[in-house]
Write a protein that holds these residues in place. Structure first.
Motif, mmCIF file in Angstrom:
data_model
loop_
_atom_site.group_PDB
_atom_site.id
_atom_site.type_symbol
_atom_site.label_atom_id
_atom_site.label_comp_id
_atom_site.label_asym_id
_atom_site.label_seq_id
_atom_site.Cartn_x
_atom_site.Cartn_y
_atom_site.Cartn_z
ATOM 1 N N ASP A 22 5.323 -33.574 -27.850
ATOM 2 C CA ASP A 22 5.148 -32.337 -26.765
ATOM 3 C C ASP A 22 4.436 -31.417 -27.824
ATOM 4 O OD1 ASP A 22 5.777 -33.476 -24.391
ATOM 5 O OD2 ASP A 22 7.741 -33.374 -24.340
ATOM 6 N N SER A 23 3.986 -31.503 -29.091
ATOM 7 C CA SER A 23 3.779 -30.258 -29.960
ATOM 8 C C SER A 23 2.417 -30.954 -30.528
ATOM 9 C CB SER A 23 4.239 -31.051 -31.007
ATOM 10 O OG SER A 23 3.740 -31.698 -32.586
ATOM 11 N N LYS A 59 -0.989 -30.884 -28.735
ATOM 12 C CA LYS A 59 -2.357 -30.439 -27.733
ATOM 13 C C LYS A 59 -2.590 -30.996 -26.696
ATOM 14 C CE LYS A 59 -3.722 -26.541 -30.353
ATOM 15 N NZ LYS A 59 -4.614 -25.758 -30.500
ATOM 16 N N PRO A 60 -2.926 -31.014 -25.502
ATOM 17 C CA PRO A 60 -3.665 -31.830 -24.157
ATOM 18 C C PRO A 60 -4.521 -31.948 -24.809
ATOM 19 C CG PRO A 60 -2.883 -29.698 -23.676
ATOM 20 C CD PRO A 60 -2.702 -29.471 -24.806
ATOM 21 N N GLY A 108 -5.048 -34.434 -27.274
ATOM 22 C CA GLY A 108 -5.223 -34.415 -28.512
ATOM 23 C C GLY A 108 -4.452 -35.877 -28.818
ATOM 24 N N ALA A 139 -0.718 -36.783 -26.936
ATOM 25 C CA ALA A 139 -0.059 -35.597 -26.515
ATOM 26 C C ALA A 139 0.009 -35.917 -24.627
ATOM 27 C CB ALA A 139 -1.216 -34.519 -26.436
#
Length: 95
Positions: free
Chosen positions: A67-68, A70-71, A73, A88
């Motif tokens: 979750d860290s 970016k979308p 990514g 992500a």
């Protein structure tokens, strides 16, 4: 060296090599990542199994959500022991 699309923002070259086993097991974090795992096997020219795994359990290769990131990514880590693709979302896994 493989070509990555999209191009990674950063590449850190290290010593050592990851030798692909004859049969590759790809651990995934859910069945919706199954197509990405099959694509990975195809790109690597390997036959193998795709299994659902919890984080912390390692296979020769794994696709895990992070979750860290970016979308869309991804983060690819290759060590002498395994290949880890952190993503992500599904779009990141498709890259």
């Amino acid at each position: 060296m493989l070509d990555f699309i999209p191009q990674p923002k950063k590449v850190a070259a290290k010593t050592g090599a990851f030798e692909l086993p004859k049969k590759l097991t790809v651990g995934i974090c859910g069945w919706r990542f199954h197509p990405a795992a099959n694509e990975l096997l195809s790109v690597l020219g390997k036959k193998g199994d795709v299994v659902i795994r919890d984080k912390g359990l390692t296979d020769s290769a794994a696709i895990q959500r992070n979750d860290s990131i970016k979308p869309e990514g991804y983060r690819l880590k290759i060590t002498g022991a395994h290949l880890l693709l952190e993503v992500a979302d599904l779009a990141g896994a498709a890259n």
